[in-house]
Design a protein around this motif. Structure first.
Motif, mmCIF file in Angstrom:
data_model
loop_
_atom_site.group_PDB
_atom_site.id
_atom_site.type_symbol
_atom_site.label_atom_id
_atom_site.label_comp_id
_atom_site.label_asym_id
_atom_site.label_seq_id
_atom_site.Cartn_x
_atom_site.Cartn_y
_atom_site.Cartn_z
ATOM 1 N N CYS A 130 3.709 10.374 -7.072
ATOM 2 C CA CYS A 130 4.689 10.727 -8.116
ATOM 3 C C CYS A 130 3.967 11.233 -9.357
ATOM 4 C CB CYS A 130 5.548 9.507 -8.477
ATOM 5 S SG CYS A 130 6.664 9.045 -7.145
ATOM 6 N N THR A 131 2.867 10.560 -9.703
ATOM 7 C CA THR A 131 2.103 11.000 -10.886
ATOM 8 C C THR A 131 1.501 12.371 -10.631
ATOM 9 O OG1 THR A 131 1.476 8.675 -10.928
ATOM 10 C CG2 THR A 131 0.468 10.069 -12.587
ATOM 11 N N PRO A 159 3.618 15.361 -13.011
ATOM 12 C CA PRO A 159 2.780 14.917 -14.149
ATOM 13 C C PRO A 159 3.553 14.820 -15.466
ATOM 14 C CG PRO A 159 2.174 17.144 -13.431
ATOM 15 C CD PRO A 159 3.160 16.627 -12.441
ATOM 16 N N HIS A 160 4.625 15.596 -15.597
ATOM 17 C CA HIS A 160 5.361 15.587 -16.888
ATOM 18 C C HIS A 160 6.511 14.581 -16.878
ATOM 19 C CE1 HIS A 160 2.889 19.049 -17.422
ATOM 20 N NE2 HIS A 160 3.494 19.691 -16.422
ATOM 21 N N GLU A 161 6.634 13.843 -15.758
ATOM 22 C CA GLU A 161 7.734 12.866 -15.702
ATOM 23 C C GLU A 161 7.167 11.479 -15.388
ATOM 24 O OE1 GLU A 161 10.311 15.364 -12.828
ATOM 25 O OE2 GLU A 161 11.639 13.846 -13.684
ATOM 26 N N PRO A 162 6.657 10.793 -16.441
ATOM 27 C CA PRO A 162 6.056 9.464 -16.183
ATOM 28 C C PRO A 162 7.050 8.478 -15.556
ATOM 29 C CG PRO A 162 6.277 9.889 -18.564
ATOM 30 C CD PRO A 162 6.656 11.156 -17.862
ATOM 31 N N LEU A 185 12.678 6.960 -8.645
ATOM 32 C CA LEU A 185 12.712 6.873 -7.172
ATOM 33 C C LEU A 185 13.141 5.475 -6.742
ATOM 34 C CD1 LEU A 185 9.729 8.485 -5.222
ATOM 35 C CD2 LEU A 185 12.097 9.214 -5.390
ATOM 36 N N LEU A 186 12.502 4.473 -7.352
ATOM 37 C CA LEU A 186 12.817 3.086 -6.958
ATOM 38 C C LEU A 186 14.262 2.756 -7.333
ATOM 39 C CD1 LEU A 186 9.510 1.139 -7.717
ATOM 40 C CD2 LEU A 186 10.238 2.363 -5.663
ATOM 41 N N PRO A 231 0.824 -1.234 0.000
ATOM 42 C CA PRO A 231 0.000 0.000 0.000
ATOM 43 C C PRO A 231 0.852 1.274 0.000
ATOM 44 C CG PRO A 231 -0.358 -1.309 2.013
ATOM 45 C CD PRO A 231 0.518 -2.111 1.139
ATOM 46 N N MET A 232 2.052 1.175 0.624
ATOM 47 C CA MET A 232 2.952 2.348 0.626
ATOM 48 C C MET A 232 3.399 2.652 -0.803
ATOM 49 S SD MET A 232 3.776 3.154 3.839
ATOM 50 C CE MET A 232 3.296 2.415 5.387
ATOM 51 N N LEU A 233 3.744 1.566 -1.532
ATOM 52 C CA LEU A 233 4.218 1.756 -2.914
ATOM 53 C C LEU A 233 3.087 2.312 -3.777
ATOM 54 C CD1 LEU A 233 6.387 -1.473 -3.264
ATOM 55 C CD2 LEU A 233 7.186 0.879 -3.622
ATOM 56 N N GLU A 234 1.849 1.833 -3.511
ATOM 57 C CA GLU A 234 0.699 2.324 -4.288
ATOM 58 C C GLU A 234 0.548 3.834 -4.122
ATOM 59 O OE1 GLU A 234 0.249 -0.816 -6.161
ATOM 60 O OE2 GLU A 234 -1.225 0.782 -6.521
#
Ligand code: P88
Length: 225
Positions: free
Chosen positions: A172-173, A177-180, A186-187, A163-166
Protein backbone atom coordinates in the motif's frame (compact mmCIF):
# COMPACT_ATOMS: atom_id res chain seq x y z
CA UNK A 1 -31.55 5.61 -63.69
CA UNK A 2 -33.75 3.29 -61.53
CA UNK A 3 -36.76 2.13 -63.46
CA UNK A 4 -40.31 2.05 -62.07
CA UNK A 5 -40.35 -1.72 -61.65
CA UNK A 6 -36.92 -1.56 -59.98
CA UNK A 7 -38.39 0.96 -57.51
CA UNK A 8 -41.30 -1.38 -56.78
CA UNK A 9 -38.91 -4.34 -56.30
CA UNK A 10 -36.68 -2.28 -53.99
CA UNK A 11 -39.66 -1.09 -51.87
CA UNK A 12 -40.90 -4.68 -51.51
CA UNK A 13 -37.44 -5.92 -50.39
CA UNK A 14 -36.94 -2.97 -47.98
CA UNK A 15 -40.39 -3.52 -46.42
CA UNK A 16 -39.70 -7.23 -45.91
CA UNK A 17 -36.27 -6.43 -44.43
CA UNK A 18 -37.62 -3.96 -41.88
CA UNK A 19 -40.28 -6.44 -40.84
CA UNK A 20 -37.79 -9.16 -39.90
CA UNK A 21 -36.52 -7.51 -36.65
CA UNK A 22 -36.74 -9.81 -33.65
CA UNK A 23 -39.37 -8.67 -31.12
CA UNK A 24 -37.88 -6.03 -28.77
CA UNK A 25 -38.63 -8.02 -25.59
CA UNK A 26 -36.52 -10.89 -26.96
CA UNK A 27 -33.73 -8.54 -28.08
CA UNK A 28 -33.60 -6.75 -24.74
CA UNK A 29 -34.70 -9.85 -22.85
CA UNK A 30 -34.62 -8.99 -19.18
CA UNK A 31 -33.98 -12.32 -17.57
CA UNK A 32 -36.54 -13.52 -15.06
CA UNK A 33 -35.56 -13.54 -11.37
CA UNK A 34 -35.51 -17.35 -11.64
CA UNK A 35 -33.02 -17.38 -14.52
CA UNK A 36 -30.84 -14.79 -12.77
CA UNK A 37 -30.86 -16.78 -9.54
CA UNK A 38 -29.85 -19.96 -11.39
CA UNK A 39 -26.97 -18.22 -13.19
CA UNK A 40 -25.74 -16.56 -9.98
CA UNK A 41 -25.92 -19.94 -8.23
CA UNK A 42 -23.77 -21.42 -10.99
CA UNK A 43 -21.29 -18.53 -10.70
CA UNK A 44 -21.14 -18.79 -6.91
CA UNK A 45 -20.61 -22.57 -7.06
CA UNK A 46 -17.75 -22.24 -9.51
CA UNK A 47 -16.40 -19.32 -7.45
CA UNK A 48 -16.36 -21.49 -4.31
CA UNK A 49 -14.40 -24.17 -6.19
CA UNK A 50 -11.85 -21.57 -7.30
CA UNK A 51 -11.74 -20.13 -3.78
CA UNK A 52 -10.93 -23.54 -2.26
CA UNK A 53 -8.04 -23.98 -4.72
CA UNK A 54 -6.76 -20.45 -3.97
CA UNK A 55 -6.94 -21.12 -0.22
CA UNK A 56 -5.05 -24.41 -0.52
CA UNK A 57 -2.23 -22.43 -2.17
CA UNK A 58 -1.91 -20.01 0.73
CA UNK A 59 1.47 -20.94 2.28
CA UNK A 60 0.91 -22.79 5.55
CA UNK A 61 -2.86 -23.16 5.19
CA UNK A 62 -2.74 -26.92 4.62
CA UNK A 63 -0.67 -27.40 7.78
CA UNK A 64 -3.46 -25.88 9.90
CA UNK A 65 -5.77 -28.16 11.86
CA UNK A 66 -8.18 -29.70 9.30
CA UNK A 67 -11.31 -28.62 11.14
CA UNK A 68 -9.91 -25.09 11.37
CA UNK A 69 -9.29 -25.14 7.60
CA UNK A 70 -13.00 -25.87 7.07
CA UNK A 71 -14.06 -23.26 9.65
CA UNK A 72 -11.92 -20.61 7.90
CA UNK A 73 -13.34 -21.46 4.46
CA UNK A 74 -16.94 -21.49 5.64
CA UNK A 75 -16.45 -18.30 7.64
CA UNK A 76 -14.88 -16.34 4.78
CA UNK A 77 -16.55 -17.68 1.62
CA UNK A 78 -19.18 -14.95 1.30
CA UNK A 79 -16.66 -12.17 2.03
CA UNK A 80 -14.16 -13.60 -0.45
CA UNK A 81 -16.88 -13.77 -3.10
CA UNK A 82 -17.93 -10.19 -2.45
CA UNK A 83 -14.29 -9.18 -2.98
CA UNK A 84 -13.99 -11.25 -6.14
CA UNK A 85 -17.28 -10.16 -7.67
CA UNK A 86 -16.38 -6.56 -6.74
CA UNK A 87 -13.29 -6.79 -8.97
CA UNK A 88 -15.54 -7.82 -11.82
CA UNK A 89 -17.82 -4.84 -11.30
CA UNK A 90 -14.99 -2.39 -11.28
CA UNK A 91 -12.82 -3.91 -14.00
CA UNK A 92 -12.92 -1.85 -17.18
CA UNK A 93 -14.20 -4.74 -19.30
CA UNK A 94 -16.57 -4.13 -22.23
CA UNK A 95 -19.62 -2.56 -20.54
CA UNK A 96 -21.86 -5.54 -21.30
CA UNK A 97 -20.04 -7.85 -18.91
CA UNK A 98 -20.35 -5.84 -15.68
CA UNK A 99 -23.83 -4.49 -16.51
CA UNK A 100 -25.06 -8.05 -16.99
CA UNK A 101 -23.76 -9.14 -13.59
CA UNK A 102 -25.16 -6.05 -11.85
CA UNK A 103 -28.50 -6.49 -13.63
CA UNK A 104 -28.70 -10.14 -12.64
CA UNK A 105 -27.90 -9.46 -9.00
CA UNK A 106 -30.48 -6.64 -8.87
CA UNK A 107 -33.09 -8.94 -10.41
CA UNK A 108 -32.50 -12.17 -8.51
CA UNK A 109 -35.02 -11.84 -5.70
CA UNK A 110 -32.75 -9.95 -3.29
CA UNK A 111 -34.80 -7.35 -1.41
CA UNK A 112 -33.98 -3.68 -1.94
CA UNK A 113 -32.82 -3.20 1.65
CA UNK A 114 -29.83 -5.51 0.95
CA UNK A 115 -29.13 -4.31 -2.58
CA UNK A 116 -28.18 -0.85 -1.32
CA UNK A 117 -25.38 -1.87 1.10
CA UNK A 118 -24.16 -4.45 -1.42
CA UNK A 119 -23.69 -1.92 -4.19
CA UNK A 120 -22.30 0.67 -1.78
CA UNK A 121 -19.62 -1.88 -0.98
CA UNK A 122 -18.95 -2.59 -4.66
CA UNK A 123 -18.59 1.16 -5.23
CA UNK A 124 -16.28 1.67 -2.22
CA UNK A 125 -14.05 -1.19 -3.41
CA UNK A 126 -13.97 0.30 -6.90
CA UNK A 127 -12.80 3.67 -5.54
CA UNK A 128 -9.75 1.99 -3.96
CA UNK A 129 -8.39 1.01 -7.40
CA UNK A 130 -6.60 -1.97 -5.87
CA UNK A 131 -3.74 -3.64 -7.75
CA UNK A 132 -4.06 -7.41 -8.43
CA UNK A 133 -1.48 -8.04 -5.68
CA UNK A 134 -3.50 -6.01 -3.19
CA UNK A 135 -6.69 -7.85 -4.23
CA UNK A 136 -5.03 -11.25 -3.78
CA UNK A 137 -3.49 -10.33 -0.42
CA UNK A 138 -6.70 -8.77 0.88
CA UNK A 139 -8.55 -11.98 -0.03
CA UNK A 140 -5.91 -14.11 1.74
CA UNK A 141 -6.08 -11.82 4.82
CA UNK A 142 -9.89 -12.21 4.80
CA UNK A 143 -9.66 -16.01 4.65
CA UNK A 144 -7.03 -16.07 7.42
CA UNK A 145 -9.24 -14.21 9.91
CA UNK A 146 -8.55 -15.92 13.27
CA UNK A 147 -11.86 -15.09 14.95
CA UNK A 148 -14.20 -16.99 12.64
CA UNK A 149 -16.79 -19.22 14.37
CA UNK A 150 -15.46 -22.65 15.51
CA UNK A 151 -11.77 -21.85 14.88
CA UNK A 152 -9.84 -23.60 17.68
CA UNK A 153 -6.20 -22.60 17.15
CA UNK A 154 -6.49 -18.79 16.76
CA UNK A 155 -2.75 -18.30 17.25
CA UNK A 156 -1.86 -20.60 14.33
CA UNK A 157 -4.16 -18.60 12.00
CA UNK A 158 -2.76 -15.30 13.29
CA UNK A 159 0.77 -16.53 12.54
CA UNK A 160 -0.27 -16.99 8.91
CA UNK A 161 -2.25 -13.78 8.65
CA UNK A 162 0.39 -11.48 10.11
CA UNK A 163 3.03 -11.83 7.33
CA UNK A 164 0.23 -11.25 4.79
CA UNK A 165 -0.74 -8.02 6.55
CA UNK A 166 2.92 -6.95 6.65
CA UNK A 167 3.35 -7.42 2.90
CA UNK A 168 -0.02 -5.76 2.19
CA UNK A 169 0.95 -2.74 4.31
CA UNK A 170 4.26 -2.39 2.40
CA UNK A 171 2.46 -2.72 -0.97
CA UNK A 172 0.00 0.00 0.00
CA UNK A 173 2.85 2.37 0.84
CA UNK A 174 4.59 1.47 -2.43
CA UNK A 175 1.53 1.71 -4.71
CA UNK A 176 -0.09 4.68 -2.96
CA UNK A 177 2.80 6.85 -1.69
CA UNK A 178 0.55 9.93 -1.45
CA UNK A 179 -2.14 8.15 0.57
CA UNK A 180 -0.70 7.22 3.99
CA UNK A 181 -4.23 6.17 5.06
CA UNK A 182 -4.68 3.74 2.15
CA UNK A 183 -3.84 0.62 4.18
CA UNK A 184 -6.28 1.69 6.91
CA UNK A 185 -8.96 2.24 4.25
CA UNK A 186 -8.36 -1.29 2.92
CA UNK A 187 -8.79 -2.80 6.38
CA UNK A 188 -11.92 -0.69 6.80
CA UNK A 189 -13.40 -2.58 3.84
CA UNK A 190 -12.93 -5.83 5.79
CA UNK A 191 -15.16 -4.40 8.51
CA UNK A 192 -17.77 -3.49 5.90
CA UNK A 193 -17.50 -7.06 4.56
CA UNK A 194 -18.42 -8.46 7.98
CA UNK A 195 -21.66 -6.52 7.97
CA UNK A 196 -22.43 -7.87 4.49
CA UNK A 197 -22.07 -11.37 5.95
CA UNK A 198 -25.06 -10.73 8.16
CA UNK A 199 -27.10 -9.31 5.30
CA UNK A 200 -26.14 -12.30 3.19
CA UNK A 201 -27.41 -14.78 5.78
CA UNK A 202 -30.80 -13.03 5.57
CA UNK A 203 -30.71 -13.05 1.76
CA UNK A 204 -30.12 -16.83 1.81
CA UNK A 205 -33.04 -17.31 4.20
CA UNK A 206 -35.40 -15.22 2.05
CA UNK A 207 -34.38 -17.23 -1.05
CA UNK A 208 -35.03 -20.46 0.80
CA UNK A 209 -38.41 -19.23 1.98
CA UNK A 210 -39.23 -18.77 -1.71
CA UNK A 211 -38.13 -22.35 -2.28
CA UNK A 212 -34.94 -21.46 -4.19
CA UNK A 213 -32.54 -24.42 -4.46
CA UNK A 214 -28.77 -24.19 -3.94
CA UNK A 215 -26.09 -26.61 -5.17
CA UNK A 216 -24.70 -29.25 -2.73
CA UNK A 217 -21.40 -27.33 -2.46
CA UNK A 218 -23.17 -24.08 -1.50
CA UNK A 219 -25.43 -25.98 0.95
CA UNK A 220 -22.29 -27.38 2.57
CA UNK A 221 -20.35 -24.12 2.78
CA UNK A 222 -23.38 -22.09 3.93
CA UNK A 223 -24.91 -24.77 6.21
CA UNK A 224 -28.26 -24.68 4.46
CA UNK A 225 -30.76 -27.59 4.01
C1 P88 B 1 -25.27 -12.07 -4.93
C2 P88 B 1 -23.90 -12.22 -4.23
C3 P88 B 1 -23.05 -11.10 -4.14
C4 P88 B 1 -21.81 -11.24 -3.52
C5 P88 B 1 -21.41 -12.47 -2.96
C6 P88 B 1 -22.28 -13.57 -3.06
C7 P88 B 1 -21.83 -14.93 -2.47
C8 P88 B 1 -23.52 -13.44 -3.69
C9 P88 B 1 -24.38 -14.56 -3.80
N1 P88 B 1 -25.18 -15.07 -2.83
O1 P88 B 1 -25.85 -16.13 -3.32
C10 P88 B 1 -25.49 -16.28 -4.62
C11 P88 B 1 -26.08 -17.32 -5.50
C12 P88 B 1 -26.10 -18.65 -4.75
C13 P88 B 1 -27.48 -16.91 -5.94
C14 P88 B 1 -24.57 -15.33 -4.94
C15 P88 B 1 -23.89 -15.11 -6.23
O2 P88 B 1 -22.48 -15.14 -5.93
C16 P88 B 1 -21.59 -14.79 -6.92
C17 P88 B 1 -20.25 -15.07 -6.68
C18 P88 B 1 -19.30 -14.75 -7.66
C19 P88 B 1 -19.69 -14.18 -8.86
C20 P88 B 1 -18.74 -13.89 -9.92
C21 P88 B 1 -19.20 -13.32 -11.09
C22 P88 B 1 -18.35 -13.08 -12.17
C23 P88 B 1 -17.02 -13.39 -12.09
C24 P88 B 1 -16.15 -13.14 -13.17
C25 P88 B 1 -14.83 -13.45 -13.01
C26 P88 B 1 -13.87 -13.17 -14.09
O3 P88 B 1 -14.29 -12.81 -15.21
O4 P88 B 1 -12.66 -13.28 -13.81
N2 P88 B 1 -14.37 -14.01 -11.87
C27 P88 B 1 -15.21 -14.26 -10.84
C28 P88 B 1 -16.54 -13.96 -10.91
C29 P88 B 1 -17.42 -14.20 -9.83
C30 P88 B 1 -21.02 -13.91 -9.07
C31 P88 B 1 -21.98 -14.20 -8.10
Amino acid sequence: EITKEQQVLMQAILKAYERHQIPQDVAKRLYSAEENFLLLTEMATSQVQVLVEFTKNIPGFLSLDHEDQIALLKGSAVEAMFLRSAQVFNRKTPAGHTEVLEERIRKSGISEEFIKPMFNFYKSIGELLMSPEEQALLTAVTILTPDRPYVKDHAAVERLQEPMLEVLKKLCTLHHPHEPQYFARLLGRLTELRSLNHYHAEIITSWRVNDHKFTPLLCEIWDVQ
